[in-house]
Structure formats: C-alpha cells, structure tokens
Enzyme design. Structure first.
Site, short mmCIF file in Angstrom:
data_model
loop_
_atom_site.label_atom_id
_atom_site.label_comp_id
_atom_site.label_asym_id
_atom_site.label_seq_id
_atom_site.Cartn_x
_atom_site.Cartn_y
_atom_site.Cartn_z
CG ASP D 49 -1.91 -16.38 19.24
OD1 ASP D 49 -1.81 -15.14 19.12
OD2 ASP D 49 -1.23 -17.18 18.58
CB CYS D 140 2.09 -9.94 14.97
SG CYS D 140 1.55 -11.65 15.05
CD GLU D 213 2.22 -9.03 19.03
OE1 GLU D 213 2.10 -9.75 20.03
OE2 GLU D 213 1.92 -9.43 17.89
#
Lengths: 225, 225, 225, 225
Positions: D49, D140, D213
């Site tokens: 991330d 996101c 995602e």
C-alpha cells in the site's frame, strides 16, 4: 570547480546567450525597474500571468505524475503549493490593486503568447521525461530570480515610489531565490550525467522556452492578445 | 433535418463565426487564390507547414493512443498514413520546387505561430479525451477542405498560370474532401450527445485553434519566425 | 566487439536473466512447441492476445506522439501498420479457426494479466520518454522472436501435425525476425550512451515487463481472467 | 429525490454490484474487522500500500494536469497534500510498528496486483479526461470510507484489543469520510449530465478498478508478489 568553469545550467544559458539576455533584460523588465512601464502594460501582463500560472500549476501536476521517487513527488508538490496556495493569491491581490476584480480574471481571453509558452512547456513534458519538463519550466522560475537580482544591481533602478517595487521584491525575496537555487542544483545534478546529444536536445528546449518567455514580455508591452 | 437546421459541427463554427471567416478567408488564402502571393511568403509557409505536419502526425499518434476501439485505432492510423506516407512527401517535393532542399527543412527554426498552434492541439488532446483532440485538430483538416472549395468558387481565382494551382487542387481533391467529410460525420455523431456545458468547453477549444490557424497564415504573410 | 562482449540489450537481459528465462522458456511455450498445449489454453491466450494487441497498438501510437524526428515517426507508424493492418487480422483468422467469432472477441472480458502488462507499458511510456516506452515494449516484440528461434532449436519440438506450427512459423518468419533485429539495433544505439543510473532505471522497467509477460503465459495456461 | 432514487454514483456501484460487494466485504476486510488477520498478511498489504500510495499521488498529479479550472487545481492539490503530507507518513509509522523500517520500504518489489491497479488508473486518466481518472480512482477512496463504516456496523467487529483498530479508525474518521463525501458529490454532479453511452463506458472503468481493488486485498491475504 575553478572560477572559470561553467555549471551544466550555465552551459544551457550559454548555448542561447543572446536569447537569454533578450529575455532577462527585455524592455518590459527595464521599464519595470525604472518605474516607467505604463500601468496598462503591467495590468495586461498581470492578467495574462494569472492565466499563465494556472497552466504552470498544471505543469507541476505533470511533474508529480512523472515522478519516480518520493523526493520527486515532494518537489512537485512543494512547487504546487507555492503556485496555488501563494502565487495565485498574490496575483489576485495585485490585480485588485490594479483595478481588476477576481471575477474579471476568469473572463479574460488568453493571449497567443500565453498559449504558446504554456502549451510548449506542457508538450515538452508530456513528450519527454521529467528532465525535459524541468528544462522547459526553468526559464520562468530561474529567469525571474535572475531578473530580480539583476534589476536590483542596475543604476537605473527606481527604488522610491516605483509602483513595481513590490513585484521586484517578491522575486528578490529569500524564499523565491532559495527555490530557484534548489532548482538550479537539481538541474545541475541531472544535467551532469547526460551525453552530448541529449544535452543538445535539452538546450533546444531551453532556447525555445526562453524565446517564448521574451514573447510574453513583448505581449505585455504591446498589450496584445 | 430541415434545410435550415445546423449540424453540431456547424454550431461549432457558428459559435466563432468571425474567427472562422478570418481564418478561411485570410489574406494569405485570397492572395493564394489570386496568384498574387509573394513566392517568399509561400516558401516560408511551406517550410513551417513541414514542421507543422510533424507535430500534426504526433497528434494523430496521440489519437491512436487515446482510442477505445479498433475503429478509432484505424481512424488514427489512416490519418497517420495520409500525413507521413503522403503529405510529408508532397511537402518535400513542393519545397524542392520552391528551392528548399529536404536537408534544409530540418535546419529551419520553428516559428512561434507553429509552436503555438501545434502545442495547443497536443495539450488539448492530452488534457481532455479523444473528442477534445479532434476538435482542436479539425480547424486544420476541415478548414483546408473548406478553403479549397471556397477558393474554387471565387471570381478572383486565377486558374491559368497560378503558381499555387496545384496546392489548391490537392485540398480540393476528392481524396482530401472525402477525408474531411468523414471527419465531419464523426464529429457530428460525437457532438450530438454532449450536454451544453461540454459543448461550450469544446467550442472554446475550437475557437482558440481557429485563431491559431489564422495566426499561421499571418506568419506566412509576414515571413515571421 | 570481442566475441565475449555483451551488447547493451544483452546487458538488459542479463540483469534479469532468471526472469527472462522464466518468460521465454515458460511451460506455455514448451507445450506449444511440443504440441501438447490444451486447445482451451491456446484459445484463451488468443482471445486475450487480441485485447493485448489493441493496447499494444495504443502504445505505438504513443511512440508516434513521443517522436522527435521523422525517422522516429516512421518507426512508430511501421509498427502500427504491422499490428493493425496485419497482426490483428491474423488474430481474427486464428480465432475463427479455433472457434471464436470476431464479434465474440469484443465481448470477452479483459483478464487481469492483460490489464497489468498493457497498462504498465503505457504508463512507463507516459511517465518517461520514448526510450522508456521501447524498453517496456521489447520483452514482447524481441521476446517472441527469441522464443520462436529457441523453439525451432529444441529437440522436443513437434514439427508434423503440431496445431501450433503456424503460430511458431509466424514469429520465426524473416519479416518478424527482421523487425525484432531492427528494434534491437535501435535499442543498442540508444542504450550505449546512457549513464549507469539511467541504465539501472531502464533495467528495472525491463524486468517488470518481462515478469508481466510471463504472467501472461501463466494466465493462458490456467485460463484465468 | 425520493428515498428509492439512486444517485449517479449509486448507479455506478449498482452496475457492478457483485464486484463491489466482493471488494468491500472481502475476506481480508472481514478478518481485519474481526482482528483475526495474520500479521504477516497485514504487513505485506501495508508495504504494497505504501508503493500504491506513490502511484496514487502520481494519479492526483495527473488530475492537477488535467484540470480546467482553479477549483479543479485545488481539488487535486488537496488530495496530494492528504496523500503525500499525511498518508505516506502514517504508512511509514504503521510499517515501523509492524517491524518494517522506512529504508526497507524502498527495497520492496512491487507486487503484480499493485502494478495492475495503479497502472490501470493512470492509463484510464491519460487516455480519457478528468472524469475517467476520477472514476478509476474512487473505488479506492470511497471504497475505503464505505468499508470503515460497514465494519463499524458489523457484529463480528472486534473493538477491544483489535490490532487493526487504528487502521479502521483512520478511514472512519470525520476527515476521511468528509473527503469521500466531497468526492461523491463531485462525481454525482459530473455524472448527472453524461449520456448513456458515456455512462456505460465509465461503468466499465469503475468495474475494472473495483475488481483490481479486490485483487489487492487477495494479494495481501496470500502474501503474493
């Protein structure tokens, strides 16, 4: 470095010495320093410079996109903050002082010289890499810093009662000069390792951008669209 | 559609009717039709148009990149073939006839008007989507088709012994006119479904590009860099 | 060059030798050569490769946009012709032979591996310059040429009755091999003058792209979306 | 609006309801809420991330470049500040708590799922316009806000002694929720005026991004590169 040695950035300037001088010592600049520039010319320049800044911010957004490291992201972001959070506001204030309301700024048609320079920079950045983009951007950033320093050393500079004193002071400020120095160091580091063919390519971009900056002064002087 | 109705593309032109006329009926165009344009002006235009075509090809490369379907890929590729495989060669031939060798073409500095229009188109395309790019490109493509048709209908047109007859014939040719028609149909289809705010945005791009095309003629007329 | 010396492109491969081998000698490739690859796996690969080619064409459109010379424009255009005018058609023919109609091709969802590789290439090209784009593209182009040559030299190659013989022949053809050679020469010339930091950057892109190509074979083998 | 009416953004989600649910209620998310997620999985996710955020910042830089107004410039800049000045730092702190030093973060190879999602978003933005870019980004941004809200309403949520409590709290915070709300409003306004063909195009981008995602969670769960 011996005193005579040129830095890579100096060599960029030397490769278009006449164009660089024509830009940095343009009549618009001289009249600004002497305090003789017609207010109408300055107002026209200011209005177009506001539109210019919007595209300049877009160019630094592009620099953020083109980044390959967190350090490069931060460099682009710092410039964006300086332009959007500080410079745009100063321009709106200035324009108000010169009789142009913020709402009017958005209705002003974009002059050819504004379109020419800004779009040239953006395409140079999109076509090439982050270094191409910086090289197209620096005639503005480092040029304004050099112009302010140069003006402050000229005998013709009018210090008292010059309506453009605060403009000169803004670009002579430590903050602006430090930003220009940081950019010069970044460029010198990057340019140090490029081969001659690449240097020639970048020198072409630098010269074009410098000529387009001089056109921007001329546009102000002639109050052209 | 009733005879009086405007197509979407007609509405783009109507939104900047004066600019469109100033471009399509520019003195450069009139003198070209009358055969009175100084050879030097035409040569200067030709040289810059060669540089223009290189960026125009880049713009159609961008159109290929921006494609969302095989049909759009083919549309961009067809234009690239027309520019790189046909038009560039014709320009080199023309330039030779007017005394400019191909090698010289690569040494010619790019005029401001060339930079301004080409980079404006490329940035419009990069900033927006494929439709933005086409709208910025069409003043050139459809404009040249309309100019050739218009010239052929003018009483002042010099048909015999006009040194620019082959130039006019090239853009009046079925091949070029058909390509312009296809582009018009593509645009009309796309523009038909956009909402008024988007139309206004595109009309602004179309007007800017039209003004920059007129500047390109003026640059030829004045032999400016 | 002494026999032992590596060309710049060889050094790119050597910098990720394991990844390059894992891609070029992937099980998908071996089974293809041995004629043992399940038809379903090949069909899945073919369908995704059709989608891949569309983005590959977009990448060469981007290369046209990024060009700095007429020679670079022509290089990009030649590749576009090869992909759009030849390869896409061959894929449609192939797919028909394997029971997939052209209309079906447009309804096929894009697999993750297709998205990953194609978008990686396009972003590498947009972020960097033309060299970055080529380096991200060549694992496909030169890789396929090397794979076909390698397969033709393997003892396990099934020559008679191999349902994949024409696929291998296509990439072993003089035409494809010559295009790959031309690309290798172009890369070697460009890479020869880059400094070590830039080479390392490009080697990272090449390795990533190579890994994503191997994933593409794996996707075919596992018939994954 | 009657209670039953869907906003445009709701319609985007409804067009890929299964994918949206698979993403927002993914096992990674559930285990995070229940406090049962293996630390190794969370660490792997955190590291990736961090790399994701760098490209996410690049995407907002691209949004700044794509802006057509000062308001859009500011929107992009605000997001850049949130990511670079706040979120990146929080990630470094988090990683340190989970035993990963900042220097290590820069040596971590980028996982396929990270490359796939980030480059997909960047290409969607480069190919299309600012709206395409936002639509690719929001799974996101808005997704994380919805996930935090959803988790806080689940009976299986472990509130005391959950090692992931601060992660959930960060995305449930007023600050993050307000930013997501602002983005939803911006999208609803833009989507309100698009025609059905354009909506379908954008819904395809939204679905792809949502699937990518979900892959990102799966990558964390399986600790894959």
């Amino acid at each position: 470095m011996p005193p005579s040695a040129l830095t890579p950035f100096d060599r960029l300037k030397a490769a278009c010495a006449d164009d660089w001088r024509a830009y940095c010592q343009h009549d618009f600049v001289r009249q600004l320093g002497a305090g003789t520039l017609p207010g109408e010319a300055f107002r026209h320049y200011l209005e177009q410079d506001y539109l210019f800044l919007i595209h300049f911010a877009r160019a630094w957004g592009l620099a953020v996109y083109k980044s390959r490291s967190v350090a490069e992201l931060r460099q682009g972001l710092d410039m964006l903050k300086a332009i959007v959070d500080v410079e745009l506001g100063l321009h709106v204030d200035y324009c108000r002082q010169w009789g142009v309301a913020e709402d009017d700024l958005l209705r002003i048609p974009e002059a050819r010289a504004t379109m020419a320079y800004t779009r040239y920079v953006l395409d140079a950045g999109n076509r090439g890499d982050l270094l191409d983009l910086h090289v197209a951007l620096v005639p503005c950033m480092i040029g304004y810093a050099e112009i302010a320093t140069w003006l402050n050393a000229q005998p013709f500079l009018k210090r008292d009662g010059n309506p453009y004193a605060s403009w000169i002071a803004m670009y002579a400020s430590d903050e602006f000069q430090d930003a220009a120095d940081a950019e010069r160091r970044w460029l010198d580091e990057r340019l140090a390792s490029v081969d001659p063919a690449r240097f020639a390519e970048l020198a072409g971009t630098f010269r074009d951008a410098t000529r387009l900056e001089a056109d921007f002064w001329q546009m102000g002087l002639e109050r052209r669209f």
